[in-house]
Design a protein around this motif. Structure first.
Motif, PDB file in Angstrom:
ATOM      1  N   LEU A 205       0.312  -1.107   0.063  1.00 40.19           N
ATOM      2  CA  LEU A 205       0.066   0.050  -0.244  1.00 40.19           C
ATOM      3  C   LEU A 205       0.765   1.483  -0.301  1.00 40.19           C
ATOM      4  N   ALA A 206       0.150   2.507  -0.548  1.00 44.39           N
ATOM      5  CA  ALA A 206       0.786   3.573  -0.456  1.00 44.39           C
ATOM      6  C   ALA A 206      -0.076   4.868   0.595  1.00 44.39           C
ATOM      7  N   VAL A 207       0.364   4.807   1.938  1.00 49.23           N
ATOM      8  CA  VAL A 207      -0.199   5.333   2.912  1.00 49.23           C
ATOM      9  C   VAL A 207       0.293   6.780   3.152  1.00 49.23           C
ATOM     10  N   GLN A 208      -0.194   8.052   3.583  1.00 48.41           N
ATOM     11  CA  GLN A 208       0.051   8.968   3.594  1.00 48.41           C
ATOM     12  C   GLN A 208       0.248   9.614   4.963  1.00 48.41           C
ATOM     13  N   CYS A 209       1.049  10.154   5.722  1.00 45.97           N
ATOM     14  CA  CYS A 209       1.288  10.444   6.707  1.00 45.97           C
ATOM     15  C   CYS A 209       1.815  11.913   6.719  1.00 45.97           C
ATOM     16  N   ARG A 210       0.943  12.878   6.388  1.00 47.67           N
ATOM     17  CA  ARG A 210       1.314  13.928   7.161  1.00 47.67           C
ATOM     18  C   ARG A 210       1.914  14.484   8.436  1.00 47.67           C
ATOM     19  N   PRO A 211       3.661  14.960   8.939  1.00 48.79           N
ATOM     20  CA  PRO A 211       3.537  15.316  10.024  1.00 48.79           C
ATOM     21  C   PRO A 211       1.834  16.057  11.149  1.00 48.79           C
ATOM     22  N   GLY A 212       1.914  15.687  12.127  1.00 48.64           N
ATOM     23  CA  GLY A 212       0.954  16.784  13.052  1.00 48.64           C
ATOM     24  C   GLY A 212      -0.813  15.837  12.374  1.00 48.64           C
ATOM     25  N   LYS A 213      -1.167  14.965  11.073  1.00 48.90           N
ATOM     26  CA  LYS A 213      -1.842  14.240  10.776  1.00 48.90           C
ATOM     27  C   LYS A 213      -2.411  13.047  10.922  1.00 48.90           C
ATOM     28  N   ASP A 214      -3.520  12.467  10.434  1.00 44.30           N
ATOM     29  CA  ASP A 214      -3.564  11.194  11.028  1.00 44.30           C
ATOM     30  C   ASP A 214      -3.641  10.697   9.639  1.00 44.30           C
ATOM     31  N   CYS A 215      -2.831   9.706  10.035  1.00 45.18           N
ATOM     32  CA  CYS A 215      -2.684   8.863   8.088  1.00 45.18           C
ATOM     33  C   CYS A 215      -3.713   7.670   6.678  1.00 45.18           C
ATOM     34  N   ARG A 216      -3.486   8.572   5.779  1.00 45.92           N
ATOM     35  CA  ARG A 216      -5.100   8.138   5.036  1.00 45.92           C
ATOM     36  C   ARG A 216      -3.928   7.338   4.518  1.00 45.92           C
ATOM     37  N   LEU A 217      -5.080   6.170   3.039  1.00 47.84           N
ATOM     38  CA  LEU A 217      -4.578   5.490   2.610  1.00 47.84           C
ATOM     39  C   LEU A 217      -4.471   6.185   0.929  1.00 47.84           C
ATOM     40  N   ALA A 218      -2.828   5.965  -0.125  1.00 50.61           N
ATOM     41  CA  ALA A 218      -3.310   6.969  -0.800  1.00 50.61           C
ATOM     42  C   ALA A 218      -3.596   6.018  -1.946  1.00 50.61           C
ATOM     43  N   ALA A 219      -2.995   4.457  -2.167  1.00 51.04           N
ATOM     44  CA  ALA A 219      -3.717   3.590  -3.103  1.00 51.04           C
ATOM     45  C   ALA A 219      -2.691   2.266  -2.867  1.00 51.04           C
ATOM     46  N   VAL A 220      -3.266   1.129  -3.910  1.00 45.08           N
ATOM     47  CA  VAL A 220      -2.620   0.358  -4.110  1.00 45.08           C
ATOM     48  C   VAL A 220      -1.736  -0.664  -4.696  1.00 45.08           C
ATOM     49  N   ALA A 221      -0.988  -0.665  -4.750  1.00 45.98           N
ATOM     50  CA  ALA A 221       0.410  -1.400  -5.847  1.00 45.98           C
ATOM     51  C   ALA A 221      -0.294  -2.346  -6.806  1.00 45.98           C
TER      52      ALA A 221
END
Length: 226
Positions: A205-221
């Motif tokens: 998976l590609a997950v986005q985890c910006r500093p100070g924020k909860d992670c979110r899903l970006a994509a499936v490989a």
């Protein structure tokens, strides 16, 4: 900074033409192309007598808009408040591998899945995520047979190519904070007549985890990265 595709690193991921981000190797993680096999996987020991047909994968759709959550909310659990990419990827894998066709419509399943997506649309590949579930006809067959699945994960790790990219360019990830994570686990399947089975699963998976924020899903490989 020169741009490179993760395909060169053996991950098989390439950024589409609509995304032009000069952030090095990790930029290709922002938008991933292709579709992985939907969550019920390919076969198990009881497949000859079971209604489970996980070997079929729906074609990728590029025109369908992302569904919106139905009034009253979806029956799919929403994303947990997790800021760690490994932990969030494990939770995402469980979400993608879990379903209950007895009580949840395909549209509701998609709507629930969409709540896990990053809101930064330039970085989200919704097509690769919605490709994890079967087409409407196959979903109706799953419902007719009361098929449902639960899932657990055993481990999650950053793929070797991703770690190598970070070593070569530690600052590249600060462009969008997209992390590649490979998750391993298992699903437990059941259907009418007491049928059931278990199978090992893995996904990148590609997950986005910006500093100070909860992670979110970006994509499936499109394939699992070691």
């Amino acid at each position: 900074m020169r741009k490179r595709s993760l395909d060169a690193l053996g991950l098989g991921w390439q950024p589409p033409r609509r995304v032009m981000i000069a952030a090095g190797v990790l930029a290709a993680l922002l938008v991933l192309a292709g579709a992985a096999a939907w969550w019920t996987g390919r076969g198990h020991s009881d497949s000859a007598s079971a209604p489970h047909t996980g070997s079929s994968a729906p074609p990728k759709s590029t025109s369908a808009p992302a569904p919106k959550p139905p009034p009253g909310g979806s029956k799919v659990a929403g994303p947990p408040p997790i800021a760690d990419p490994l932990a969030f990827a494990r939770a995402s894998a469980v979400m993608l591998w879990t379903f209950d066709a007895r009580t949840t419509s395909r549209d509701d399943q998609l709507a629930g899945m969409h709540t896990w997506m990053t809101g930064e649309t330039a970085y989200a590949d919704w097509d690769s995520v919605q490709a994890q579930i079967p087409d409407p006809l196959l979903w109706s067959r799953l419902k007719d047979n009361a098929q449902h699945a639960s899932a657990t994960t055993s481990e999650a790790h950053f793929p070797s190519a991703f770690k190598q990219a970070l070593t070569e360019n530690p600052q590249a990830i600060t462009e969008a904070y997209i992390y590649a994570v490979t998750v391993r686990g298992k699903t437990q399947l059941a259907w009418n007549g007491g049928g059931g089975g278990a199978e090992d699963r893995q996904i990148t998976l590609a997950v986005q985890c910006r500093p100070g924020k909860d992670c979110r899903l970006a994509a499936v490989a499109p394939r699992v990265a070691p």
